[in-house]
Structure formats: C-alpha cells, structure tokens
Design an enzyme around this catalytic site. Structure first.
Site, mmCIF file in Angstrom:
data_model
loop_
_atom_site.group_PDB
_atom_site.id
_atom_site.type_symbol
_atom_site.label_atom_id
_atom_site.label_comp_id
_atom_site.label_asym_id
_atom_site.label_seq_id
_atom_site.Cartn_x
_atom_site.Cartn_y
_atom_site.Cartn_z
ATOM 1 N N LYS A 38 0.812 -1.209 0.000
ATOM 2 C CA LYS A 38 0.000 0.000 0.000
ATOM 3 C C LYS A 38 0.851 1.267 0.000
ATOM 4 C CE LYS A 38 -3.876 1.810 2.648
ATOM 5 N NZ LYS A 38 -4.663 1.558 3.850
ATOM 6 N N LYS A 96 -9.383 -13.701 8.122
ATOM 7 C CA LYS A 96 -10.584 -14.287 8.755
ATOM 8 C C LYS A 96 -11.772 -13.349 8.714
ATOM 9 C CE LYS A 96 -7.502 -13.029 11.758
ATOM 10 N NZ LYS A 96 -6.342 -13.307 12.532
ATOM 11 N N GLY A 178 4.459 -7.871 20.516
ATOM 12 C CA GLY A 178 3.915 -8.066 19.168
ATOM 13 C C GLY A 178 2.746 -9.042 19.124
ATOM 14 N N LYS A 196 -13.060 -16.425 13.560
ATOM 15 C CA LYS A 196 -12.467 -17.763 13.387
ATOM 16 C C LYS A 196 -13.496 -18.852 13.698
ATOM 17 C CE LYS A 196 -7.979 -15.957 14.814
ATOM 18 N NZ LYS A 196 -7.120 -15.740 15.985
HETATM 19 N N1 LIG Z 1 0.057 -11.619 12.058
HETATM 20 C C1 LIG Z 1 -0.338 -12.844 12.314
HETATM 21 O O1 LIG Z 1 0.264 -13.577 13.101
HETATM 22 C C2 LIG Z 1 -1.578 -13.384 11.636
HETATM 23 C C3 LIG Z 1 -2.040 -14.669 11.972
HETATM 24 C C4 LIG Z 1 -3.143 -15.193 11.305
HETATM 25 C C5 LIG Z 1 -3.778 -14.438 10.327
HETATM 26 N N2 LIG Z 1 -3.323 -13.181 10.047
HETATM 27 C C6 LIG Z 1 -4.013 -12.417 8.999
HETATM 28 O O2 LIG Z 1 -3.091 -12.211 7.940
HETATM 29 C C7 LIG Z 1 -3.357 -10.976 7.295
HETATM 30 C C8 LIG Z 1 -2.083 -10.131 7.295
HETATM 31 O O3 LIG Z 1 -1.702 -9.893 8.630
HETATM 32 P P1 LIG Z 1 -0.276 -9.234 8.981
HETATM 33 O O4 LIG Z 1 -0.152 -9.354 10.460
HETATM 34 O O5 LIG Z 1 0.774 -9.782 8.114
HETATM 35 O O6 LIG Z 1 -0.564 -7.701 8.609
HETATM 36 P P2 LIG Z 1 0.490 -6.489 8.643
HETATM 37 O O7 LIG Z 1 1.768 -6.897 9.253
HETATM 38 O O8 LIG Z 1 -0.255 -5.345 9.233
HETATM 39 O O9 LIG Z 1 0.763 -6.198 7.094
HETATM 40 C C9 LIG Z 1 -0.279 -5.783 6.271
HETATM 41 C C10 LIG Z 1 0.257 -5.617 4.864
HETATM 42 O O10 LIG Z 1 -0.857 -5.357 4.003
HETATM 43 C C11 LIG Z 1 -0.501 -4.307 3.129
HETATM 44 N N3 LIG Z 1 -1.749 -3.653 2.676
HETATM 45 C C12 LIG Z 1 -2.736 -3.086 3.406
HETATM 46 N N4 LIG Z 1 -3.737 -2.667 2.597
HETATM 47 C C13 LIG Z 1 -3.356 -2.984 1.334
HETATM 48 C C14 LIG Z 1 -3.968 -2.811 0.063
HETATM 49 N N5 LIG Z 1 -5.169 -2.244 -0.065
HETATM 50 N N6 LIG Z 1 -3.298 -3.260 -1.019
HETATM 51 C C15 LIG Z 1 -2.074 -3.857 -0.913
HETATM 52 N N7 LIG Z 1 -1.451 -4.054 0.270
HETATM 53 C C16 LIG Z 1 -2.094 -3.613 1.377
HETATM 54 C C17 LIG Z 1 0.371 -3.403 3.945
HETATM 55 O O11 LIG Z 1 1.115 -2.592 3.051
HETATM 56 P P3 LIG Z 1 2.275 -1.597 3.561
HETATM 57 O O12 LIG Z 1 3.435 -2.501 3.858
HETATM 58 O O13 LIG Z 1 2.498 -0.703 2.417
HETATM 59 O O14 LIG Z 1 1.712 -0.927 4.788
HETATM 60 C C18 LIG Z 1 1.224 -4.438 4.680
HETATM 61 O O15 LIG Z 1 2.313 -4.851 3.896
HETATM 62 C C19 LIG Z 1 -4.515 -10.335 8.069
HETATM 63 O O16 LIG Z 1 -5.725 -10.667 7.438
HETATM 64 C C20 LIG Z 1 -4.453 -11.026 9.423
HETATM 65 O O17 LIG Z 1 -5.716 -11.072 10.086
HETATM 66 C C21 LIG Z 1 -2.247 -12.652 10.668
#
Ligand SMILES: NC(=O)c1ccc[n+]([C@@H]2O[C@H](COP(=O)([O-])OP(=O)(O)OC[C@H]3O[C@@H](n4cnc5c(N)ncnc54)[C@H](OP(=O)(O)O)[C@@H]3O)[C@@H](O)[C@H]2O)c1
Length: 409
Positions: A38, A96, A178, A196
């Site tokens: 983004k 989710k 975190g 979930k």
């Molecule tokens: N973190 C976990 O342990 C975990 C576990 C299970 C499920 N999840 C799920 O996995 C997904 C990602 O989680 P995360 O923790 O990795 O998130 P994160 O660290 O906040 O990263 C989000 C990423 O999405 C990008 N983004 C946001 N809006 C966008 C758009 N419209 N177009 C393109 N890119 C976009 C952001 O871009 P920028 O880099 O430019 O900001 C960033 O790179 C979520 O749905 C979350 O619920 C996460």
C-alpha cells in the site's frame, strides 16, 4: 495443476507476507513474482523492483497462477479475492474477517468461477484445523468444537492470572511483544476469535453462521474479583470459544470462562491457541499450537499453496449435507455474573442460584441461566459475565454469600 513451480502474486508484505517470502526463498516449487503493497514510502528489505502499488499488475498477469492475499484490510481483501477469481486465479488468504463476514459470497464465487479459495492460516495460525475438519473429520458427526482461538487475550489472561500482572500491564506487555495490536479492540472484545469460530463452524457442522449472530463478550471487563474467585477455587480463566451441536440445533459463543487449573485448556498458556474437537467416533481430541506469528502463520499459507499443486479445494462436505440445522441461544449455562451496581433484582434472570454476594457496591451471582439472558446482562456497562465450565468444582463462593440468598428467599 502441473509440477512446474507455482507463480505467486502476493498482496501484503507485513508480518505474514514477509514470513512467506522467507520460506519461499528456500523452495523451488513456488516463486513469488510480484508483491502488491500500500505505502510507497515504507523502507522494504527487498529491491523496489519486486513491489507494485497497482493490484492489476498481479491480477492481469497471465503467468500468475495463485493470488496470496495477506493484507490487513478486509474490504480491500474482498475486492482482491473477487477480481482474482474473476481472472481465473486461485486464492490463498489469511483474512478471517473478510471470509467470515462474506461467507455466502465466498462460497458462491468459488463455485461460479470454479477456482479454489483456501484459508488454513485464517483460523488459529499454524494449527491445521480447517483441512483437518474438512478431510479427516468429514467422516464422523462432530458434536462440539471449542478452545482458545486468540493468542493476544490468552497471553494477557496468563500474565494476569499466573504472573500477577494487572490487566493494563499485561495488555502493554502483549503489545510490546507483538502479540496485540496498538488498537487491541478486535482481540480483547472477542471479535477476532468470533470470525475464526464462524469459519470453524462452517467446516465442522456445515452451517453458515455469520459472526454477528454469535454471542460474544471479551476480557476487557475482567477485574480483580474474577481473579480472586479463580484463585480461591483452583480455576484458570480463558477467553473460550465454543460451538455445540445437540440434535439439529447448534449454539455458539465467545465468552470468558473459568476452567479447572488441572484441565487441558489451563495448560495452554501465553500466545498459544487450542482447538478441541469432539466427534461421535473419536470423542474429544485436542490440537495445540501457535495461533499467530510470522513463520507459523506463513507455514499454514504455504501448506495451502502446496495443496494447490494437487488441485485441492474444500469439498464443504458437511455444508453440502446440512439441510436442517438450526441456530439457537435457548440453552442453559453456568456462569459468574458481577454487577457493579449494588441495587436491583439482578438475580431474577437465573433459573438456579449456586451462591452469591451483595453489598452496597455491587452484587455477584453464581448460578445457571439461559444464554440469551446472560448476553443481555453482560451488554450492560457495569456487568461482567464469565462462564463456568462443567468440570469446575466451586468450593469458595464470594465472601458474604448470604446477601443474595436471603434476598432471593
Ligand atoms: N500476524 C499474524 O500472526 C496473523 C495470523 C493469522 C492471520 N493473520 C491475517 O493475515 C493478514 C495479514 O496480517 P499481517 O499481520 O501480516 O498484517 P500487517 O503486518 O499489518 O501487514 C499488512 C500488509 O498489508 C498491506 N496492505 C494493506 N492494505 C493494502 C492494500 N489495499 N493493497 C495492498 N497491500 C495492502 C500493507 O502494506 P504496507 O506494507 O504498504 O503498509 C502491509 O504490507 C490479516 O488478514 C491477518 O488477520 C495474521
């Protein structure tokens, strides 16, 4: 799909996206061709040429077989999913919220475009629950699924109950480590585990239950009174999710719950998650593991990508055969309910009172009541409701236990 490396278009390069990149670097069977993010101004650990800000660079690329959606925006994620399926690509997602809020649409789109949408990482991170329910447990009736589906709240409750932190201290520590977001609302108010649970219910029972239909309360109202009651009675406290099938009726909840310290769920501490599955042939089985984190979650994503190599898609076996299931909140539960308001006939909602206390500053009632009445009570600002698991033994009730009992009599 053939054995040639799968070409991946990745959306999102945060916690999970970067984990997937690290794993993919070590493998020859997948190749991440482009990453859509983004913000144009964030420093990235890879050369600029890998990145794009235009979704179409991935969605319209004929070489891209699979879109992996790992962004933190449910609305944009739904649009990516729709466009990817329309362009004939399979989708792997961890989102989710997007999935649970749009379950019927996601099911329809998969059929319409004849493409797979896989989402193992969306429920309890690295615990292999969706495909386990879909494949291994497809051949028996599942009567209950329950457990701990959120690592942040489990971390906070472990710190509070076992390590004497206040709620505010534990939340701060969870954020520093975190495990919790800067805005922890989705976790501490129980909304994240509710998404979930909605997905798990689809695969366990074949029922579409939208998140807003599932009774929910988080942990933000837990106070020292609940901690004291737990310690006095040898109990632990968890944010529990559960869905139970009785005949053709299903009830479900996301609620704080006292559980025995010696039981299996109490042993699931800090950021760990757990899923109990109760089946007609197997009885109760427990899966425990990391519900979040970069590499554990990325492994679940990788496992979905690998499954596409052999044309895997969910059969939704239970959904296909579940014509007559009914959702209900008409069940009796055992609970602790604390009212910060000392006046009023709060205990009248209860069908059985085990004990309680009342004084000028508040009331506590421990007893049995219908789930919908419990939810109506806990929605009030100054009421804290905690379920009491069936296998808890309560030896010590709140100190002035005669207060309520006298008034009831
Ligand atoms: N973190 C976990 O342990 C975990 C576990 C299970 C499920 N999840 C799920 O996995 C997904 C990602 O989680 P995360 O923790 O990795 O998130 P994160 O660290 O906040 O990263 C989000 C990423 O999405 C990008 N983004 C946001 N809006 C966008 C758009 N419209 N177009 C393109 N890119 C976009 C952001 O871009 P920028 O880099 O430019 O900001 C960033 O790179 C979520 O749905 C979350 O619920 C996460």
């Amino acid at each position: 799909m053939s054995n040639k490396p799968l070409t991946i278009g990745l959306f999102g390069f945060g916690c999970v996206g970067q984990g997937l990149w690290k794993i993919a670097e070590q493998r020859s069977d997948i190749q991440i061709k482009k990453i859509c993010v983004k913000s144009r101004h964030k420093p990235r650990p890879l050369p600029e040429s890998y990145f794009t800000y235009n979704p179409d660079d991935i969605l319209s690329d004929p070489e891209t077989d699979v879109v992996v959606e790992l962004i933190d925006d449910a609305g944009a994620a739904l649009q990516i999913l729709k466009n990817a399926l329309q362009k004939g690509k399979h989708v792997v997602t961890a989102n989710k919220r997007m999935l649970a809020e749009n379950l019927i649409e996601v099911l329809r789109l998969q059929r319409q475009h004849n493409r797979a949408v896989l989402y193992e990482a969306a429920v309890c991170g690295s615990i292999p629950i969706i495909r386990t329910l879909e494949e291994y447990y497809a051949h028996q009736e599942i009567t209950a699924i329950d457990g701990i589906f959120n690592g942040s709240t489990n971390y906070i409750l472990t710190r509070v109950l076992d390590e004497n932190r206040t709620y505010a201290e534990a939340l701060h520590e969870a954020q520093k480590a975190g495990f919790a977001e800067a805005d922890p609302t989705l976790d501490v108010e129980g909304l994240d585990p509710r998404y979930k649970l909605s997905l798990a219910i689809l695969h366990a029972f074949g029922m579409v239950l939208l998140p807003e239909q599932i009774p929910v309360a988080g942990i933000s109202k837990i106070g020292k009174e609940e901690v004291r009651f737990a310690r006095q009675n040898g109990l632990s406290l968890k944010l529990s999710v559960g869905a139970v099938k009785e005949g053709n009726r299903i009830f479900a909840y996301v609620l704080p719950q006292f559980v025995p310290v010696a039981g299996a769920l109490a042993a699931v501490r800090h950021e760990f998650n757990a899923v109990h599955i109760t089946g007609s042939y197997t009885g109760k089985q427990l899966l425990v593991g990391k519900g979040a984190g970069s590499l554990p979650t990325a492994l679940a994503v990788l496992s979905d990508i690998a499954a596409l190599h052999h044309n895997y898609r969910y059969a939704y076996t239970k959904y296909a055969n579940a014509a007559s299931l009914e959702f209900t909140t008409d069940v009796s539960v055992k609970a602790w309910v604390r009212f910060s308001d000392g006046s009023g006939n709060h205990w009248q909602a209860f069908t059985k009172i085990i004990g309680g206390a009342a004084n000028a500053s508040g009331q506590v009632v421990v007893g049995e009541l219908p789930l919908d009445k419990l939810m109506a009570l806990q929605e009030q600002n100054r009421v804290t409701a905690v379920l009491i698991a069936d296998d808890c033994t309560i030896s010590t009730l709140p100190a002035d236990a005669t207060g309520v009992m006298q008034q009831v009599a």
